[in-house]
Write a protein that holds these residues in place. Structure first.
Motif, PDB file in Angstrom:
ATOM      1  N   GLY A  97       0.863  -1.183   0.000  1.00  0.00           N
ATOM      2  CA  GLY A  97       0.000   0.000   0.000  1.00  0.00           C
ATOM      3  C   GLY A  97       0.895   1.227   0.000  1.00  0.00           C
ATOM      4  O   GLY A  97       2.089   1.135   0.351  1.00  0.00           O
ATOM      5  N   SER A  98       0.330   2.382  -0.408  1.00  0.00           N
ATOM      6  CA  SER A  98       1.182   3.581  -0.376  1.00  0.00           C
ATOM      7  C   SER A  98       1.412   4.006   1.070  1.00  0.00           C
ATOM      8  O   SER A  98       2.373   4.703   1.382  1.00  0.00           O
ATOM      9  CB  SER A  98       0.584   4.710  -1.211  1.00  0.00           C
ATOM     10  OG  SER A  98      -0.676   5.089  -0.736  1.00  0.00           O
ATOM     11  N   ASN A  99       0.537   3.542   1.976  1.00  0.00           N
ATOM     12  CA  ASN A  99       0.743   3.761   3.403  1.00  0.00           C
ATOM     13  C   ASN A  99       2.155   3.323   3.820  1.00  0.00           C
ATOM     14  O   ASN A  99       2.848   3.997   4.582  1.00  0.00           O
ATOM     15  CB  ASN A  99      -0.280   2.882   4.129  1.00  0.00           C
ATOM     16  CG  ASN A  99      -0.591   3.398   5.495  1.00  0.00           C
ATOM     17  OD1 ASN A  99       0.279   3.884   6.193  1.00  0.00           O
ATOM     18  ND2 ASN A  99      -1.828   3.294   5.894  1.00  0.00           N
ATOM     19  N   LEU A 102       4.775   5.753   2.741  1.00  0.00           N
ATOM     20  CA  LEU A 102       4.750   6.951   3.599  1.00  0.00           C
ATOM     21  C   LEU A 102       5.521   6.661   4.896  1.00  0.00           C
ATOM     22  O   LEU A 102       6.320   7.474   5.367  1.00  0.00           O
ATOM     23  CB  LEU A 102       3.306   7.358   3.921  1.00  0.00           C
ATOM     24  CG  LEU A 102       2.422   7.740   2.722  1.00  0.00           C
ATOM     25  CD1 LEU A 102       0.968   7.952   3.163  1.00  0.00           C
ATOM     26  CD2 LEU A 102       2.943   8.991   2.027  1.00  0.00           C
ATOM     27  N   PHE A 123      -4.495  13.682   5.818  1.00  0.00           N
ATOM     28  CA  PHE A 123      -4.609  12.224   5.942  1.00  0.00           C
ATOM     29  C   PHE A 123      -3.952  11.778   7.256  1.00  0.00           C
ATOM     30  O   PHE A 123      -2.838  12.203   7.586  1.00  0.00           O
ATOM     31  CB  PHE A 123      -3.928  11.579   4.730  1.00  0.00           C
ATOM     32  CG  PHE A 123      -3.975  10.078   4.722  1.00  0.00           C
ATOM     33  CD1 PHE A 123      -5.145   9.385   5.001  1.00  0.00           C
ATOM     34  CD2 PHE A 123      -2.837   9.343   4.411  1.00  0.00           C
ATOM     35  CE1 PHE A 123      -5.182   8.003   4.993  1.00  0.00           C
ATOM     36  CE2 PHE A 123      -2.860   7.957   4.385  1.00  0.00           C
ATOM     37  CZ  PHE A 123      -4.039   7.283   4.687  1.00  0.00           C
ATOM     38  N   ASN A 170      -7.337  13.805   1.457  1.00  0.00           N
ATOM     39  CA  ASN A 170      -8.360  13.020   2.131  1.00  0.00           C
ATOM     40  C   ASN A 170      -8.311  13.418   3.612  1.00  0.00           C
ATOM     41  O   ASN A 170      -7.217  13.416   4.177  1.00  0.00           O
ATOM     42  CB  ASN A 170      -8.017  11.526   1.980  1.00  0.00           C
ATOM     43  CG  ASN A 170      -8.841  10.632   2.870  1.00  0.00           C
ATOM     44  OD1 ASN A 170      -9.945  10.978   3.257  1.00  0.00           O
ATOM     45  ND2 ASN A 170      -8.287   9.473   3.215  1.00  0.00           N
ATOM     46  N   ASP A 197       1.508  13.234  -2.029  1.00  0.00           N
ATOM     47  CA  ASP A 197       0.752  11.980  -1.982  1.00  0.00           C
ATOM     48  C   ASP A 197      -0.395  12.085  -2.991  1.00  0.00           C
ATOM     49  O   ASP A 197      -1.336  12.860  -2.808  1.00  0.00           O
ATOM     50  CB  ASP A 197       0.246  11.822  -0.534  1.00  0.00           C
ATOM     51  CG  ASP A 197      -0.675  10.629  -0.339  1.00  0.00           C
ATOM     52  OD1 ASP A 197      -1.151  10.045  -1.329  1.00  0.00           O
ATOM     53  OD2 ASP A 197      -0.938  10.299   0.840  1.00  0.00           O
ATOM     54  N   ALA A 199      -2.611   9.682  -4.010  1.00  0.00           N
ATOM     55  CA  ALA A 199      -3.431   8.457  -3.950  1.00  0.00           C
ATOM     56  C   ALA A 199      -4.673   8.560  -4.835  1.00  0.00           C
ATOM     57  O   ALA A 199      -5.163   7.559  -5.352  1.00  0.00           O
ATOM     58  CB  ALA A 199      -3.830   8.173  -2.502  1.00  0.00           C
ATOM     59  N   TYR A 200      -5.192   9.783  -5.003  1.00  0.00           N
ATOM     60  CA  TYR A 200      -6.445   9.961  -5.768  1.00  0.00           C
ATOM     61  C   TYR A 200      -6.190  10.578  -7.142  1.00  0.00           C
ATOM     62  O   TYR A 200      -7.116  11.093  -7.774  1.00  0.00           O
ATOM     63  CB  TYR A 200      -7.427  10.820  -4.950  1.00  0.00           C
ATOM     64  CG  TYR A 200      -7.745  10.161  -3.626  1.00  0.00           C
ATOM     65  CD1 TYR A 200      -8.669   9.123  -3.557  1.00  0.00           C
ATOM     66  CD2 TYR A 200      -7.072  10.524  -2.459  1.00  0.00           C
ATOM     67  CE1 TYR A 200      -8.926   8.475  -2.351  1.00  0.00           C
ATOM     68  CE2 TYR A 200      -7.320   9.886  -1.252  1.00  0.00           C
ATOM     69  CZ  TYR A 200      -8.250   8.861  -1.209  1.00  0.00           C
ATOM     70  OH  TYR A 200      -8.496   8.215  -0.021  1.00  0.00           O
ATOM     71  N   THR A 227      -1.005   4.916  -5.522  1.00  0.00           N
ATOM     72  CA  THR A 227      -1.516   3.652  -4.989  1.00  0.00           C
ATOM     73  C   THR A 227      -2.336   2.883  -6.022  1.00  0.00           C
ATOM     74  O   THR A 227      -2.895   3.482  -6.944  1.00  0.00           O
ATOM     75  CB  THR A 227      -2.379   3.907  -3.736  1.00  0.00           C
ATOM     76  OG1 THR A 227      -2.748   2.651  -3.178  1.00  0.00           O
ATOM     77  CG2 THR A 227      -3.642   4.700  -4.045  1.00  0.00           C
ATOM     78  N   SER A 229      -4.779   1.116  -4.671  1.00  0.00           N
ATOM     79  CA  SER A 229      -5.947   0.824  -3.818  1.00  0.00           C
ATOM     80  C   SER A 229      -7.219   1.515  -4.268  1.00  0.00           C
ATOM     81  O   SER A 229      -8.300   1.125  -3.839  1.00  0.00           O
ATOM     82  CB  SER A 229      -5.682   1.293  -2.383  1.00  0.00           C
ATOM     83  OG  SER A 229      -4.588   0.627  -1.837  1.00  0.00           O
ATOM     84  N   LYS A 230      -7.092   2.571  -5.043  1.00  0.00           N
ATOM     85  CA  LYS A 230      -8.276   3.399  -5.327  1.00  0.00           C
ATOM     86  C   LYS A 230      -8.800   3.085  -6.738  1.00  0.00           C
ATOM     87  O   LYS A 230      -9.525   2.127  -6.912  1.00  0.00           O
ATOM     88  CB  LYS A 230      -7.920   4.879  -5.136  1.00  0.00           C
ATOM     89  CG  LYS A 230      -7.242   5.173  -3.790  1.00  0.00           C
ATOM     90  CD  LYS A 230      -8.155   4.926  -2.612  1.00  0.00           C
ATOM     91  CE  LYS A 230      -7.434   5.088  -1.291  1.00  0.00           C
ATOM     92  NZ  LYS A 230      -8.247   4.712  -0.154  1.00  0.00           N
ATOM     93  N   ARG A 238      -3.070  -4.526  -1.089  1.00  0.00           N
ATOM     94  CA  ARG A 238      -2.065  -3.631  -0.531  1.00  0.00           C
ATOM     95  C   ARG A 238      -0.868  -3.465  -1.457  1.00  0.00           C
ATOM     96  O   ARG A 238       0.121  -4.187  -1.369  1.00  0.00           O
ATOM     97  CB  ARG A 238      -1.572  -4.111   0.857  1.00  0.00           C
ATOM     98  CG  ARG A 238      -2.629  -4.573   1.817  1.00  0.00           C
ATOM     99  CD  ARG A 238      -3.634  -3.483   2.175  1.00  0.00           C
ATOM    100  NE  ARG A 238      -2.994  -2.323   2.739  1.00  0.00           N
ATOM    101  CZ  ARG A 238      -3.115  -1.092   2.192  1.00  0.00           C
ATOM    102  NH1 ARG A 238      -3.835  -0.879   1.092  1.00  0.00           N
ATOM    103  NH2 ARG A 238      -2.516  -0.071   2.745  1.00  0.00           N
TER     104      ARG A 238
HETATM  105  C1  LIG Z   1      -4.348  10.528   0.905  1.00  0.00           C
HETATM  106  C2  LIG Z   1      -4.107   9.070   1.071  1.00  0.00           C
HETATM  107  N1  LIG Z   1      -2.855   8.614   0.962  1.00  0.00           N
HETATM  108  C3  LIG Z   1      -2.559   7.316   1.112  1.00  0.00           C
HETATM  109  C4  LIG Z   1      -3.540   6.403   1.394  1.00  0.00           C
HETATM  110  C5  LIG Z   1      -3.114   4.992   1.646  1.00  0.00           C
HETATM  111  O1  LIG Z   1      -3.705   4.105   0.802  1.00  0.00           O
HETATM  112  P1  LIG Z   1      -3.027   2.690   0.525  1.00  0.00           P
HETATM  113  O2  LIG Z   1      -2.118   2.362   1.650  1.00  0.00           O
HETATM  114  O3  LIG Z   1      -4.168   1.774   0.406  1.00  0.00           O
HETATM  115  O4  LIG Z   1      -2.264   2.875  -0.751  1.00  0.00           O
HETATM  116  C6  LIG Z   1      -4.866   6.814   1.524  1.00  0.00           C
HETATM  117  C7  LIG Z   1      -5.923   5.838   1.855  1.00  0.00           C
HETATM  118  O5  LIG Z   1      -7.049   6.117   2.096  1.00  0.00           O
HETATM  119  C8  LIG Z   1      -5.150   8.188   1.366  1.00  0.00           C
HETATM  120  O6  LIG Z   1      -6.395   8.644   1.503  1.00  0.00           O
END
Ligand SMILES: Cc1ncc(COP(=O)(O)O)c(C=O)c1O
Length: 369
Positions: A97-99, A102, A123, A170, A197, A199-200, A227, A229-230, A238
């Protein structure tokens, strides 16, 4: 027991407030005695379209090899990303995941005596990752719910090593236009790692997308995160990544777990990356869904924060109460009080047309109750 063993952990770790994820369907079913099939979850910004057939086929094929460790370098996915973004493979860091990426930034660049700058309503992972490394948080008040970039640049002090920006953000869905973001990137000193970041990113209209990857050449302190994930629909597997200067990527890779991305995720992401049509449809359907929810909110006389993501944050008043009433109606959304500091708002993920309709009907009922 003379001491509580948790006291052995550093005080900055002990004071971390746990991350509150969106409530899983099974938990709500258990707690409220509802049937799982009657519950919809619009709480974690997932893709309501699921995954495409090519991605599913890639996962099916990869199952045969799950007894083996994954490719620790994620060679195929890395090469596919390198081609897609026109960067060398050494400029890519893959994450669970991008989490995860980070966290790798925080691990590699933060620690006691250091500080990170981020915005109010950002976030949740930025404050968490900062605190978990014992670094100081410099929280900059938001402007119209979004990042106040001038104030963020001014907040950088001698101890600042990381600055976190989500674009779109987010849970607010706010967005910084490319010209303004580029001016900001030029302004942030080279000694500060600037994380953008994205992600979106796939949910942005083409003219609103910044050329962040091109900026990497001029700005070795820039880290761009993305990511699967979206819009790619792979939240459960992940997988995400960072693009950065090779020496930044190298230091992040040194603190990465050797097999941080599993083999199904690697195979799925490599296949999903090629399915441009799936992403294009996700974008188009999301836009329709956003308009549908906005119209419904307008009919209910509610305000919302204009969103550039696959979610929208609506002002409902007593948000925790409305959240609970929605739960009773089998609709899970996300309260954004607490750390997000938006106690009157609820964040709802854009679902399918039918899910959005159901949410709006449940919201109407909950507001009347
Ligand atoms: C702004 C932002 N960055 C990163 C993430 C992390 O997402 P993931 O770990 O699924 O890539 C999210 C998830 O909601 C997010 O909203």
């Amino acid at each position: 027991m003379l001491i509580d063993p948790c006291e052995l952990s550093p005080s900055y770790v002990r004071s971390i407030a746990p991350y509150q994820p969106g409530k899983p369907i099974s938990e709500v079913a258990r707690e409220l005695g509802l049937k799982e099939e009657n519950i919809i979850k619009l709480a974690s910004n997932e893709n309501p379209r699921g995954i495409g057939p090519r991605t599913r086929a890639a996962i099916d094929a990869a199952i045969a090899e799950v007894a083996r460790y994954p490719d620790g370098n994620g060679h195929e996915l890395r090469m596919a990303l390198s081609r897609r973004h026109g960067v060398e493979p050494g400029a890519i860091v893959l994450g669970n995941g991008s989490n995860d990426v980070l966290e790798l930034v925080a691990h590699a660049f933060l620690g006691p005596g250091r500080a990170a700058v981020f915005s109010q309503h950002c976030f949740a992972v930025y404050p968490l990752a900062t605190q978990a490394r014992g670094a100081r948080a410099i929280v900059v008040p938001a402007k119209n719910f979004g990042h106040d970039l001038d104030a963020m640049a001014a907040a950088i002090d001698d101890e600042t090593y990381v600055l976190w920006v989500a674009n779109p953000n987010n849970p607010t869905g706010t967005h910084v236009r490319p010209e303004a973001l580029e001016a900001f990137v030029r302004r942030v000193p080279e000694r500060v790692i600037l994380v953008i970041d994205e992600a979106y990113n796939e949910y942005l209209a083409p003219e609103l997308k910044s050329e962040t990857v091109k900026w990497l050449k001029r700005h070795p302190n820039l880290v761009v995160t993305r990511t699967f994930s979206k819009a790619y629909g792979l939240a459960g597997l992940r997988v995400g990544y960072a693009l950065a200067h090779p020496s930044v990527a190298d230091i992040m890779n040194r603190v990465r777990q050797p097999f941080n991305v599993n083999s199904l995720a690697l195979a799925a992401a490599t296949a999903a990356l090629d399915d441009m049509e799936f992403v294009a449809r996700s974008y188009a359907e999301n836009l329709q869904g956003l308009r549908q929810i906005e119209e419904g909110a307008k009919k209910l006389g509610l305000e919302w924060i204009p969103s550039h993501g696959n979610f929208i944050t609506i002002r409902v008043g007593k948000a925790n109460e409305v959240f609970r009433r929605l739960l009773k109606r089998g609709v899970i959304v996300r309260p954004v009080g607490g750390g997000y500091q938006l106690p009157e708002h609820l964040r709802v993920t854009v679902g399918t047309g039918a899910e959005n309709e159901r949410f709006l009907a449940a919201l109407a009922g909950s507001l009347k109750e």
